[in-house]
Design a protein around this motif. Structure first.
Motif, PDB file in Angstrom:
ATOM      1  N   UNK A 110       0.832  -1.207   0.000  1.00  0.00           N
ATOM      2  CA  UNK A 110       0.000   0.000   0.000  1.00  0.00           C
ATOM      3  C   UNK A 110       0.867   1.257   0.000  1.00  0.00           C
ATOM      4  N   UNK A 111       1.942   1.207   0.789  1.00  0.00           N
ATOM      5  CA  UNK A 111       2.824   2.353   0.909  1.00  0.00           C
ATOM      6  C   UNK A 111       3.555   2.636  -0.406  1.00  0.00           C
ATOM      7  N   UNK A 112       3.997   1.591  -1.067  1.00  0.00           N
ATOM      8  CA  UNK A 112       4.810   1.756  -2.275  1.00  0.00           C
ATOM      9  C   UNK A 112       3.986   1.926  -3.540  1.00  0.00           C
ATOM     10  N   UNK A 113       2.750   1.486  -3.449  1.00  0.00           N
ATOM     11  CA  UNK A 113       1.978   1.346  -4.675  1.00  0.00           C
ATOM     12  C   UNK A 113       0.920   2.431  -4.801  1.00  0.00           C
ATOM     13  N   UNK A 114       1.354   3.672  -4.543  1.00  0.00           N
ATOM     14  CA  UNK A 114       0.374   4.756  -4.571  1.00  0.00           C
ATOM     15  C   UNK A 114      -0.312   4.868  -5.922  1.00  0.00           C
ATOM     16  N   UNK A 115       0.487   4.688  -6.987  1.00  0.00           N
ATOM     17  CA  UNK A 115      -0.115   4.832  -8.316  1.00  0.00           C
ATOM     18  C   UNK A 115      -0.536   3.479  -8.924  1.00  0.00           C
ATOM     19  N   UNK A 116      -0.498   2.437  -8.146  1.00  0.00           N
ATOM     20  CA  UNK A 116      -0.977   1.131  -8.622  1.00  0.00           C
ATOM     21  C   UNK A 116      -0.074   0.443  -9.618  1.00  0.00           C
ATOM     22  N   UNK A 117       1.181   0.868  -9.671  1.00  0.00           N
ATOM     23  CA  UNK A 117       2.024   0.314 -10.730  1.00  0.00           C
ATOM     24  C   UNK A 117       3.157  -0.595 -10.232  1.00  0.00           C
ATOM     25  N   UNK A 118       3.140  -0.885  -8.946  1.00  0.00           N
ATOM     26  CA  UNK A 118       4.210  -1.751  -8.443  1.00  0.00           C
ATOM     27  C   UNK A 118       4.105  -3.126  -9.096  1.00  0.00           C
ATOM     28  N   UNK A 119       5.183  -3.570  -9.700  1.00  0.00           N
ATOM     29  CA  UNK A 119       5.081  -4.829 -10.441  1.00  0.00           C
ATOM     30  C   UNK A 119       5.582  -6.002  -9.612  1.00  0.00           C
ATOM     31  N   UNK A 120       6.255  -5.689  -8.535  1.00  0.00           N
ATOM     32  CA  UNK A 120       6.820  -6.737  -7.696  1.00  0.00           C
ATOM     33  C   UNK A 120       7.651  -7.711  -8.502  1.00  0.00           C
ATOM     34  N   UNK A 121       8.445  -7.152  -9.364  1.00  0.00           N
ATOM     35  CA  UNK A 121       9.277  -7.982 -10.234  1.00  0.00           C
ATOM     36  C   UNK A 121      10.109  -8.935  -9.414  1.00  0.00           C
ATOM     37  N   UNK A 122      10.611  -8.383  -8.322  1.00  0.00           N
ATOM     38  CA  UNK A 122      11.487  -9.176  -7.489  1.00  0.00           C
ATOM     39  C   UNK A 122      10.865  -9.314  -6.099  1.00  0.00           C
ATOM     40  N   UNK A 123      10.148 -10.389  -5.908  1.00  0.00           N
ATOM     41  CA  UNK A 123       9.449 -10.601  -4.640  1.00  0.00           C
ATOM     42  C   UNK A 123      10.397 -10.699  -3.467  1.00  0.00           C
ATOM     43  N   UNK A 124      11.549 -11.310  -3.756  1.00  0.00           N
ATOM     44  CA  UNK A 124      12.556 -11.520  -2.734  1.00  0.00           C
ATOM     45  C   UNK A 124      12.996 -10.175  -2.155  1.00  0.00           C
ATOM     46  N   UNK A 125      13.272  -9.255  -3.076  1.00  0.00           N
ATOM     47  CA  UNK A 125      13.709  -7.928  -2.693  1.00  0.00           C
ATOM     48  C   UNK A 125      12.586  -7.190  -1.958  1.00  0.00           C
ATOM     49  N   UNK A 126      11.405  -7.354  -2.474  1.00  0.00           N
ATOM     50  CA  UNK A 126      10.239  -6.705  -1.881  1.00  0.00           C
ATOM     51  C   UNK A 126      10.084  -7.134  -0.418  1.00  0.00           C
TER      52      UNK A 126
END
Ligand code: ARG
Length: 565
Positions: free
Chosen positions: A174-190
């Motif tokens: 929620x914090x990172x995805x203000x514009x709804x575009x977080x792709x979470x390409x790297x779940x590990x990093x996330x």
């Protein structure tokens, strides 16, 4: 062709004729060619019961043995073995029948059952790593195999999508995805970033904790965030499944959260049976001969991994109608499954005719025998490993001149992924497994490449031959005899592999088959000038059945063949 049971039947008849009470007799594949094709070795055990000399018993059976159809010859050997030779005419006829059938003469079971195969089961909070590789590959093979043999297989991907860590992850999303575009390409990093934030930021940590409670109580906003996170994470998994070429689809996902509503009912049912004991505030089930109890509900009311598994087990039996449930999970969870099965039986969740089994497997190790890690000690992401397999495979074949770039790319995928799967499946699953690129990508030895190479060689033989293959199989020498017996053993091997959930029995068989075929191929010319037409046709037919058997065997392992290599 159920070769062994045919032999059993002949021996059974001989028992009746010899007036000996039939017992499930021992017949095994002969260990050396000079001992025939099969060996009866039950006389020694019978001798104690019948108080007779084993050779005498063997002689009685031999005298009654029908050697006019399937068997050509039988001889007593050693202390009372009977060596059995199959009749080449019978072998020729049966192999011809197998060749004409798309299923290679393997009938579907008369009494199929519903089987749930629980495999893969990654956790959604993190990226799939090598630990999930073995479960995915072994489980997929078991599911393919059982469904080929005629069972109704229900694949269940018991993903971990529930638990306290999701509070932190969705708060971070929620914090990172203000514009709804977080792709979470790297779940590990996330995950790492979310954890760092959690540790450093008190306010965030409070929110994360609050979100845990909120998802559990069904808060709409939090559930939406959670669903979004799960969808993305599952998307990563599906990418791996597609790359790996396994038959897991989104429909096969039956996540932990699916059982949420059933959890209180598990507790009620256990309580009704009088199985619950309160210990330090938690609800526990104490089992006979088990040191630690199974905790099914924590003091704060929360449920556990075990509770969910009990709910899943009930669902599989009651709703899905499973008669066999195979859990393909890491050996480290042995104790967990042992206890779950005990509780389920005691609580009456399963009847006696349901088979529950933990298909345990060992850990994947690196060359030094240490658990498989990246160079800096992190977990190896599955997707990276698979991509590397394809790169390495293309290095192995890039010198092949008559291929276009596209062909090399397509081949590299088949070869690389096949190598990773085969190497895993070819060892006894309970052993730890040493991962080695060099070994798995070798053209020699018990590797997928060796099988694919043999297949391609046979296909190229057919291309060179050009015309149609008409004729009959006529077994010309001992090597052809052995090869055909081996081909007809295929169904026995599959049955055994399915029963024991042991894919390595299939790879061992393929290796023996291909090794034998290679010898036949070297010693018995096929297309050479001067080979009689009938002989040529017969050999081509034997080669054809070999190719089809390799292809079918590999297909069950989820590995493709190539026409040219
Ligand atoms: N998610 C679990 C893990 O990664 C595996 C699930 C196995 N299946 C089951 N029914 N418990 O350890």
């Amino acid at each position: 062709m159920k070769l062994k049971s045919h032999i059993h039947n002949i021996i059974k008849d001989a028992f009746v004729k010899a007036d000996i009470k039939y017992e499930p007799v021992m017949v095994s594949e002969a260990s050396k060619p000079e001992f025939g094709d099969y060996q009866f070795n039950g006389a020694m055990a019978l001798s104690k019961k019948l108080k007779k000399n084993p050779r005498e018993i063997a002689q009685n059976i031999l005298d009654a043995l029908d050697c006019t159809g399937m068997l050509a010859k039988a001889e007593i050997a050693g202390p009372g073995f009977i060596n059995l030779w199959l009749n080449p005419l019978w072998l020729a006829k049966e192999s011809q029948i197998a060749l004409q059938d798309v299923r290679l003469g393997i009938k579907k079971r008369d009494n199929p059952i519903k089987v749930v195969v629980d495999y893969s089961g990654p956790n959604m909070a993190k990226e799939m790593h090598v630990g999930h590789l073995r479960s995915t590959i072994i489980g997929d093979t078991l599911a393919n195999l059982l469904s080929f043999l005629g069972d109704e297989v229900i694949r269940q991907n018991h993903i971990g999508d529930w638990g306290t860590q999701f509070g932190m992850l969705i708060a971070y999303l929620e914090m990172k995805d203000e514009d709804g575009s977080v792709s979470l390409k790297d779940l590990e990093q996330f995950y790492k970033d979310a954890k760092a934030e959690f540790d450093a930021n008190e306010e965030f940590a409070d929110k994360a904790r609050e979100y845990v409670v909120k998802i559990q109580s069904g808060d709409k906003h939090c559930l939406q965030l959670w669903q979004k996170f799960i969808d993305i994470s599952l998307g990563h998994c599906q990418e791996v499944y597609d790359k790996l070429d396994v038959n897991l689809r989104p429909d096969d996902v039956r996540a932990e959260s699916f059982y949420n509503d059933a959890l209180p009912k598990v507790i009620e049912a256990l309580d009704a049976k009088g199985m619950l004991v309160q210990s330090n505030g938690a609800q526990c089930v104490f089992l006979e001969e088990e040191e630690t109890p199974v905790i099914v509900q924590k003091g704060d009311g929360g449920y556990l991994y075990a509770t969910t598994d009990l709910a899943a087990l009930r669902y599989r039996v009651e709703v899905l109608g499973a008669r066999r449930i195979s859990y393909v999970v890491d050996a480290r969870q042995r104790e967990h499954f042992k206890q779950i099965f005990m509780v389920a039986k005691e609580a009456g969740f399963v009847s006696k005719n349901v088979k529950l089994e933990h298909i345990a497997f060992g850990t994947m190790m690196d060359k030094e025998g240490k658990p498989f890690k990246t160079r800096d000690g992190g977990t190896v992401k599955l997707i990276d490993l698979l991509d590397e397999a394809v790169v390495k495979a293309s290095e192995t074949i890039k010198n092949k001149e008559d291929y276009s770039k596209e062909e090399i790319d397509a081949l590299a995928k088949i070869i690389g992924i096949g190598a990773v799967k085969y190497a895993d499946l070819s060892i006894n699953r309970e052993s730890n497994y040493i991962f080695s690129w060099d070994k798995m990508l070798s053209f020699e030895g018990n590797t997928s490449l060796y099988m694919q190479y043999a297949y391609a060689r046979i296909r190229s033989l057919f291309r060179r031959h050009g015309g149609s293959i008409k004729g009959e199989i006529v077994i010309g020498d001992t090597l052809e005899h052995r090869l055909v017996v081996m081909l007809l053993r295929f169904e026995d091997v599959l049955e055994r592999a399915a029963e024991d959930a042991s894919p390595h029995l299939i790879t061992t068989y393929l290796y023996e088959l291909v090794t034998l075929f290679m010898r036949f191929y070297e010693q018995n010319p096929i297309l050479k000038d001067g080979v009689e037409k009938e002989v040529k046709m017969s050999r081509l037919l034997i080669a054809d059945l070999t190719a089809k058997t390799i292809k079918q065997g590999l297909r069950l392992l989820g590995i493709k063949v190539v026409e040219k290599l």
